[in-house]
Design a protein around this motif. Structure first.
Motif, PDB file in Angstrom:
ATOM      1  N   ALA A   1      11.523  -3.439   5.784  1.00 23.52           N
ATOM      2  CA  ALA A   1      12.357  -2.735   4.809  1.00 23.52           C
ATOM      3  C   ALA A   1      11.594  -2.530   3.504  1.00 23.52           C
ATOM      4  N   LEU A   2      11.798  -1.401   2.859  1.00 24.23           N
ATOM      5  CA  LEU A   2      11.131  -1.126   1.594  1.00 24.23           C
ATOM      6  C   LEU A   2      11.626  -2.075   0.515  1.00 24.23           C
ATOM      7  N   SER A   3      10.718  -2.470  -0.369  1.00 25.45           N
ATOM      8  CA  SER A   3      11.088  -3.334  -1.492  1.00 25.45           C
ATOM      9  C   SER A   3      11.741  -2.507  -2.587  1.00 25.45           C
ATOM     10  N   ILE A   4      12.345  -3.195  -3.548  1.00 28.06           N
ATOM     11  CA  ILE A   4      12.944  -2.498  -4.695  1.00 28.06           C
ATOM     12  C   ILE A   4      11.909  -1.668  -5.448  1.00 28.06           C
ATOM     13  N   PRO A   5      10.709  -2.192  -5.754  1.00 31.25           N
ATOM     14  CA  PRO A   5       9.727  -1.341  -6.449  1.00 31.25           C
ATOM     15  C   PRO A   5       9.345  -0.094  -5.653  1.00 31.25           C
ATOM     16  N   THR A   6       9.230  -0.213  -4.323  1.00 30.78           N
ATOM     17  CA  THR A   6       8.848   0.950  -3.528  1.00 30.78           C
ATOM     18  C   THR A   6       9.975   1.967  -3.473  1.00 30.78           C
ATOM     19  N   TRP A   7      11.222   1.484  -3.310  1.00 31.94           N
ATOM     20  CA  TRP A   7      12.348   2.416  -3.371  1.00 31.94           C
ATOM     21  C   TRP A   7      12.425   3.067  -4.757  1.00 31.94           C
TER      22      TRP A   7
ATOM     23  N   LEU B   1       0.823  -1.204   0.000  1.00 30.53           N
ATOM     24  CA  LEU B   1       0.000   0.000   0.000  1.00 30.53           C
ATOM     25  C   LEU B   1       0.862   1.261   0.000  1.00 30.53           C
ATOM     26  N   HIS B   2       1.993   1.194   0.697  1.00 29.01           N
ATOM     27  CA  HIS B   2       2.925   2.317   0.730  1.00 29.01           C
ATOM     28  C   HIS B   2       3.396   2.655  -0.686  1.00 29.01           C
ATOM     29  N   GLY B   3       3.848   1.646  -1.416  1.00 29.83           N
ATOM     30  CA  GLY B   3       4.315   1.885  -2.772  1.00 29.83           C
ATOM     31  C   GLY B   3       3.215   2.385  -3.690  1.00 29.83           C
ATOM     32  N   GLY B   4       2.003   1.837  -3.507  1.00 30.82           N
ATOM     33  CA  GLY B   4       0.892   2.289  -4.339  1.00 30.82           C
ATOM     34  C   GLY B   4       0.540   3.739  -4.099  1.00 30.82           C
ATOM     35  N   ALA B   5       0.552   4.154  -2.823  1.00 31.51           N
ATOM     36  CA  ALA B   5       0.241   5.552  -2.514  1.00 31.51           C
ATOM     37  C   ALA B   5       1.312   6.480  -3.076  1.00 31.51           C
ATOM     38  N   GLU B   6       2.574   6.104  -2.911  1.00 37.48           N
ATOM     39  CA  GLU B   6       3.653   6.961  -3.409  1.00 37.48           C
ATOM     40  C   GLU B   6       3.682   7.009  -4.927  1.00 37.48           C
ATOM     41  N   ALA B   7       3.115   5.982  -5.581  1.00 41.46           N
ATOM     42  CA  ALA B   7       3.057   6.005  -7.043  1.00 41.46           C
ATOM     43  C   ALA B   7       2.226   7.183  -7.541  1.00 41.46           C
ATOM     44  N   LEU B   8       1.217   7.586  -6.756  1.00 41.05           N
ATOM     45  CA  LEU B   8       0.417   8.752  -7.139  1.00 41.05           C
ATOM     46  C   LEU B   8       1.262  10.018  -7.137  1.00 41.05           C
ATOM     47  N   LEU B   9       2.227  10.082  -6.220  1.00 45.15           N
ATOM     48  CA  LEU B   9       3.122  11.234  -6.192  1.00 45.15           C
ATOM     49  C   LEU B   9       4.058  11.212  -7.397  1.00 45.15           C
ATOM     50  N   THR B  10       4.500  10.029  -7.788  1.00 46.62           N
ATOM     51  CA  THR B  10       5.321   9.908  -8.991  1.00 46.62           C
ATOM     52  C   THR B  10       4.565  10.421 -10.212  1.00 46.62           C
ATOM     53  N   ILE B  11       3.292  10.051 -10.315  1.00 41.82           N
ATOM     54  CA  ILE B  11       2.474  10.523 -11.438  1.00 41.82           C
ATOM     55  C   ILE B  11       2.367  12.043 -11.406  1.00 41.82           C
ATOM     56  N   THR B  12       2.200  12.599 -10.220  1.00 44.42           N
ATOM     57  CA  THR B  12       2.126  14.055 -10.078  1.00 44.42           C
ATOM     58  C   THR B  12       3.364  14.727 -10.665  1.00 44.42           C
ATOM     59  N   ASN B  13       4.536  14.238 -10.269  1.00 49.18           N
ATOM     60  CA  ASN B  13       5.784  14.856 -10.730  1.00 49.18           C
ATOM     61  C   ASN B  13       5.991  14.679 -12.226  1.00 49.18           C
TER      62      ASN B  13
END
Length: 554
Positions: A249-255, A155-167
């Motif tokens: 620990a964060l996974s590679i996709p989340t990092w 869920l952490h990675g999915g939420a941060e993906a929205l920020l990636t889309i923003t940028n």
């Protein structure tokens, strides 16, 4: 003996903002049989919220021991309480207060006279979906797993993906306006595709929040199934590894999501700086300075991840919240300066229809129709994407597995965390200040601490700058108090074992204020440094606050 770590260097690009819900103290509720007791450290509002972290086990115990009414009551209130651990503390107040200035920023940025690229403007607006998306994801992590969002990787990675889309949207929008000669006449070459992709991403995340737990995702299931993660036995066999990875620990996709957002954000800062030349309006450079506190806010979040999200570094949450509020305020001020330089006045707030033939309206329409100063792109979108992908993947592997070679990430070292949080944004600001100097500004310089008469600085030196000096001194003092609150809260935590509840607990409030009062007296020894900081800030205050709008020349 702990060896010094070079891993924090990899954080130099991290400027990712993370939600307040990503940081929550560990639960202290102990449930056994018919008895449940709190750890002996006092019960406050945020302590009640911690009960929610163990809601699933509490419900099971209550049902099994013949307390169905208690189970029903707790179940009905779980979702309502799951975010209350941030609602009544200092961080929660800062985060909530940061929404209004961001809405003001969006209003001023959208002023038609600014010629803000449509896709870039949409990107800034899309950030609200990222903020909104952290609410259901935080509720799921709390109510289902009893964890904070930062510890639930999928869920952490999915939420941060929205920020990636923003940028990505911001970069694509501003970059195309600067490099596409047909933009003014034919519009964006991307059409509606970026917005469709952005909408699809938000929809997929909503589906994940709604059905992810039913599909068997567990608390520490990796984002995107951990694509790219090295097997545990392979990691432990690496010659430089000194300790295994913690389970959170964060996974590679989340990092990778974090780093891609970081690099895109820094790239966006550079593009906005250059957009001043595209529009012949140097006020746009102020927006780059305006987002610098948001850069610091992101550093707070990513430093937390670097140390594996320990509750002992909770002061990072309050710093992140403060920098978010400060950053949203500074970008609102920067957008206001851009809008006023392009003809915005208080008449724009009039809700009644305006005369299409008014001189003010005609002047604004004329400014909005001005063409961009287009320059040829140095590299294609494909080449830029390839560089970003390579840099993102390399950085993810280096940080995720490289930090296993050092003890620092497991030490929960507050001093090291503070050095990262304040050091990296300071370096970024230094680079842009010198960049401004090379382009005709004043650049970066520190005043002598000897005073004009060689007998040291005093308030008389500050007063020589008039109102600008006074305002600069007030700003430096406010900065001291803003830092003092998180530091005092951390000191109380280290002493008593709980975070202060300054809203509801009088003793906690008194302890924090007493600590700050004592620190203020110690800080008197640093008066020359504080006066020097005020003197260094005074010219900028005079130009950008007191005398703004008087001239557009640096």
């Amino acid at each position: 003996m702990a060896r010094p770590s070079i891993a924090p260097v990899a954080l130099a690009g991290l400027a990712l903002a993370a939600p307040a819900s990503a940081f929550a103290p560990p639960s202290s509720l102990i449930v056994g049989g018919r008895a449940s007791t709190f750890a002996q450290r006092g019960v406050s509002t945020h302590m009640i919220a911690e009960l929610v972290a163990d809601a699933p086990s509490t419900l099971a115990t209550a049902s099994a021991t013949g307390w169905p009414a208690a189970a029903d009551a707790l179940s009905s209130s779980t979702h309502l309480l799951s975010f209350s651990d941030q609602g009544q503390n200092l961080a929660g107040i800062f985060f909530q207060a940061s929404l209004l200035p961001y809405l003001a920023f969006l209003y001023f940025l959208s002023f038609r006279g600014n010629r803000t690229p449509n896709l870039g403007n949409f990107g800034w607006q899309y950030l609200l979906l990222f903020v909104l998306g952290t609410i259901p994801s935080g509720i799921v992590t709390k109510s289902v797993y009893g964890e904070s969002l930062a510890n639930v990787d999928w869920l952490h990675g999915g939420a941060e993906a929205l920020l990636t889309i923003t940028n990505v949207l911001i970069v694509l929008g501003f970059r195309e306006a600067m490099t596409n000669p047909n933009y003014a006449t034919s519009g964006s070459k991307y059409g509606s595709a970026p917005k469709i992709v952005a909408g699809t991403g938000a929809a997929l995340f909503a589906v994940a929040c709604a059905f992810g737990t039913k599909l068997g995702f567990e608390a520490h299931s990796p984002f995107l199934f951990g694509a790219g993660n090295l097997p545990e036995e392979t990691v432990l066999s690496l010659p430089f590894v000194m300790h295994p990875e913690p389970v959170n620990a964060l996974s590679i996709p989340t990092w990778a999501i974090h780093f891609s957002s970081v690099f895109e954000f820094l790239f966006a800062m550079d593009i906005i700086w250059k957009f001043a030349e595209t529009t012949d309006n140097p006020k746009w450079k102020g927006l780059t300075w305006g987002v610098l506190p948001l850069h610091a806010s992101g550093i707070c979040a990513c430093t937390y991840h670097f140390f594996y999200n320990p509750s002992s570094l909770q002061f990072l949450v309050e710093l992140q919240a403060f920098f978010t509020l400060l950053g949203n305020t500074t970008v609102a001020l920067a957008a206001y300066r851009i809008a006023t330089s392009n003809g915005w006045t208080l008449r724009e707030l009039n809700p009644f229809p305006k005369s299409e033939a008014s001189p003010e309206g005609l002047a604004i329409d004329e400014a909005a129709a001005m063409p961009y100063n287009v320059v040829a792109a140095k590299e294609s979108d494909l080449v830029l994407a390839a560089k970003l992908t390579t840099l993102t993947i390399a950085s993810s592997y280096i940080l995720k597995y490289g930090e296993l070679a050092f003890d620092l990430p497991l030490t929960e070292n507050g001093i090291a965390a503070a050095a990262i949080v304040f050091g990296i944004p300071a370096i970024t600001g230094f680079l842009y200040y010198n960049r401004g100097k090379e382009e005709g500004g004043e650049g970066f310089s520190l005043p002598s601490f000897g005073g004009e008469d060689g007998e040291g600085l005093s308030m008389a030196d500050v007063k020589k700058f008039g109102v600008s000096g006074t305002v600069a001194y007030v700003i430096t003092e406010l900065a001291f108090w803003a830092v003092a609150f998180p530091v005092a809260s951390t000191a109380l935590y280290q002493t008593t074992g709980h975070w202060p509840d300054v809203i509801n607990d009088n003793s906690d409030r008194a302890a924090v204020l007493a600590f700050i009062f004592g620190a203020a007296n110690v800080a008197r020894l640093l008066v020359p440094l504080r006066l020097g900081a005020a003197l260094a800030l005074a010219p900028w205050v005079d130009e950008n606050i007191i005398s703004r709008g008087a001239t557009d020349e640096q």
